[in-house]
Design an enzyme around this catalytic site. Structure first.
Site, short mmCIF file in Angstrom:
data_model
loop_
_atom_site.label_atom_id
_atom_site.label_comp_id
_atom_site.label_asym_id
_atom_site.label_seq_id
_atom_site.Cartn_x
_atom_site.Cartn_y
_atom_site.Cartn_z
N CYS A 82 0.74 -1.22 0.11
CA CYS A 82 -0.01 -0.16 0.02
C CYS A 82 0.84 1.32 -0.07
O CYS A 82 1.59 1.53 -0.94
CB CYS A 82 -0.92 0.00 1.21
SG CYS A 82 -2.32 1.14 0.89
N HIS A 191 -3.94 -4.89 -0.16
CA HIS A 191 -3.35 -5.54 1.21
C HIS A 191 -3.43 -6.93 1.09
O HIS A 191 -4.59 -7.54 1.68
CB HIS A 191 -4.33 -4.89 2.00
CG HIS A 191 -4.27 -3.59 2.62
ND1 HIS A 191 -3.38 -3.02 3.29
CD2 HIS A 191 -4.69 -2.40 2.14
CE1 HIS A 191 -3.45 -1.76 3.27
NE2 HIS A 191 -4.13 -1.19 2.44
N GLU A 193 -2.69 -8.99 3.51
CA GLU A 193 -2.90 -9.39 5.01
C GLU A 193 -4.41 -9.24 5.07
O GLU A 193 -5.11 -9.61 6.07
CB GLU A 193 -2.32 -8.62 5.87
CG GLU A 193 -2.80 -7.13 6.31
CD GLU A 193 -2.42 -6.17 5.29
OE1 GLU A 193 -1.73 -6.43 3.94
OE2 GLU A 193 -2.30 -4.96 5.46
#
Lengths: 213, 257
Positions: A82, A191, A193
């Site tokens: 990001c 992202h 994650e």
């Protein structure tokens, strides 16, 4: 046991990324750190970030972590996420013109206001949600189906000068670079994650990557 | 192909337990938010929202603990709302593993709080929750107002203007609930949803009134929402999230399958 350092420079929440890395490979030692020695001692380094670019670069410059990242970029697998990816370009339009780390030649630009999709609906900014990622071959896409959806939230995007470094694109509504790679550096706008199975797979691939193509 | 419209199941949590839960076949404990979140994640939820419905001091600790447990095994965006009143409340939830926080009445009582929160933590994690009710009479031009205290207290604030103001203060997203429709199962207030979605440039999540899958699709198609949120139709296992997505796709809506 291999180790991964998550760079902590005060920009955003690092618990999610640390938890996801641990989940992707429970044998890896995950360290959240602002300490250059710890970061440089790790086998791999993750450079995350959310927030504003000017604050990000200011924090990196004041802490000296900008130099640490450049050292890592020249020596071991590095994953930008990001804002971390955007900070790898030459500069960003965000907050006036902010000089960045220049690991990739190019600029970070804001999505134009007033864009519409094919049905004429206004495209919202930030670009938020699950979008398809169309990739070119790279070891970090191992076991990830082409055009999988990853979770994005951003208002700016990277526009590298050299088209060769773009290893994936998404559409909003035009194609933009959502993953960049060069040697041992890999960077994603989305992202991993927060991107469920495919995101965890990407993190696992990174944790097993030796930095070669 | 482009950005998918999102389906967001919402868990109403009271003292660490999901209220209105139903006993799913593959869930031992219908009241355990961690188990339910895990199930929604498996079914393809695009995000999960936790709403602390009592939001006492003690409950916030419990909620942070719930979020921490969920964030350790569910890797999709998590939002926590209810009782978020201070920067410390936000920090606590983000540290527990939330990606976004929903600010509701605290924004009405102190709009500057939204600006401070966005500056401190970034717009991407600030969702402003708006509870609106129609106040215009039959035949008049539509007008909606912000209500607080679960829809009991009028504030006199125009809902569309409020949404624009919250965007300007740094909100990254709007969670819009029609208090006229909430709990009625008669569908979203589509005119309200559309009025707000067209007035702001940030994403809008439609909420309040979902009773069937068609309602979800209408929220996107007619309401122009970017995401749809529902609680009871998923809680009571009337529909799975996978079914909802298949239905929306059949209606021509882009979804993540």
């Amino acid at each position: 046991m291999s180790s991964v350092a998550v760079i902590d420079y005060g920009m955003g929440n690092l618990h999610s990324i640390a938890k996801a890395l641990q989940h992707a490979d429970s044998s890896v030692a995950v360290r959240i750190s602002a300490d250059a020695d710890v970061i440089l001692a790790a086998d791999r380094v993750v450079f995350p970030g959310v927030g504003a670019m000017r604050d990000c670069m200011q924090a990196l410059n004041e802490t000296g972590l900008a130099e640490t990242i450049k050292t890592v970029a020249a020596s071991k697998p590095l994953l930008g996420i990001c804002l971390g990816m955007q900070a790898m370009l030459s500069d960003s339009e965000e907050g006036g013109i902010t000089r960045c780390l220049n690991l990739f030649d190019g600029h970070v630009k804001r999505f134009a206001e007033g864009l519409a999709d094919t049905e004429g609906n206004r495209l919202k900014i930030p670009h938020m949600g699950w979008n398809q990622v169309h990739y070119k071959p790279h070891p970090l896409w191992f076991n990830i189906p082409q055009d999988s959806r990853f979770y994005f939230v951003h208002s700016y995007y990277a526009a590298p000068d050299d088209a060769e470094v773009t290893v994936a694109t998404s559409n909003y509504p035009q194609a933009f670079s959502c993953a960049l790679a060069k040697n041992n550096i890999f960077a994603v706008q989305f992202h991993p994650e927060k991107s469920q199975t495919v995101g965890l797979q990407l993190l696992q691939n990174f944790l097993h990557w030796d930095g070669a193509l | 192909m482009s950005l998918a419209k999102r389906i967001i199941p919402c868990l109403d949590v009271d003292n660490g337990r999901v209220v209105k839960g139903v006993k799913f076949v593959d869930i031992r404990d219908a009241g355990d938010p961690v188990e339910i979140a895990r199930r929604y994640d498996r079914e393809g939820a695009d995000e999960i929202t936790f709403l602390d419905i009592t939001a006492t001091h003690h409950n916030r600790d419990t909620m942070a603990h719930v979020v921490e447990q969920v964030a350790g095994e569910v890797f999709i965006p998590l939002t926590v709302g209810g009782g978020i009143r201070t920067l410390e409340d936000i920090r606590r939830m983000l540290n527990a593993g939330a990606d976004k926080v929903g600010i509701n009445s605290a924004a009405v009582f102190n709009p500057e709080f939204v600006r401070q929160a966005a500056e401190k933590f970034g717009s991407q994690c600030i969702v402003v929750a708006i509870d609106a009710k129609k106040v215009s009479a039959e035949g008049e031009k539509n007008r909606w107002e912000i209500f607080t205290h679960g829809g009991r207290k009028a504030t006199g604030i125009n809902a569309v203007e409020w949404a624009v103001r919250m965007q300007n203060y740094g909100a990254g997203e709007i969670l819009l609930t029609s208090m006229d429709r909430d709990g009625t199962k008669s569908g979203f207030d589509l005119l309200l949803t559309r009025a707000i979605s067209e007035a702001v440039s940030i994403p809008v999540i439609a909420s309040g009134g979902v009773g069937n899958l068609e309602h979800l699709a209408e929220g996107i198609i007619s309401g122009k929402a970017d995401a749809v949120l529902a609680a009871s139709i998923f809680h009571f296992a009337e529909y799975s999230i996978a079914q909802a997505k298949q239905y929306m796709q059949a209606r021509g809506i882009e979804v993540r399958l």
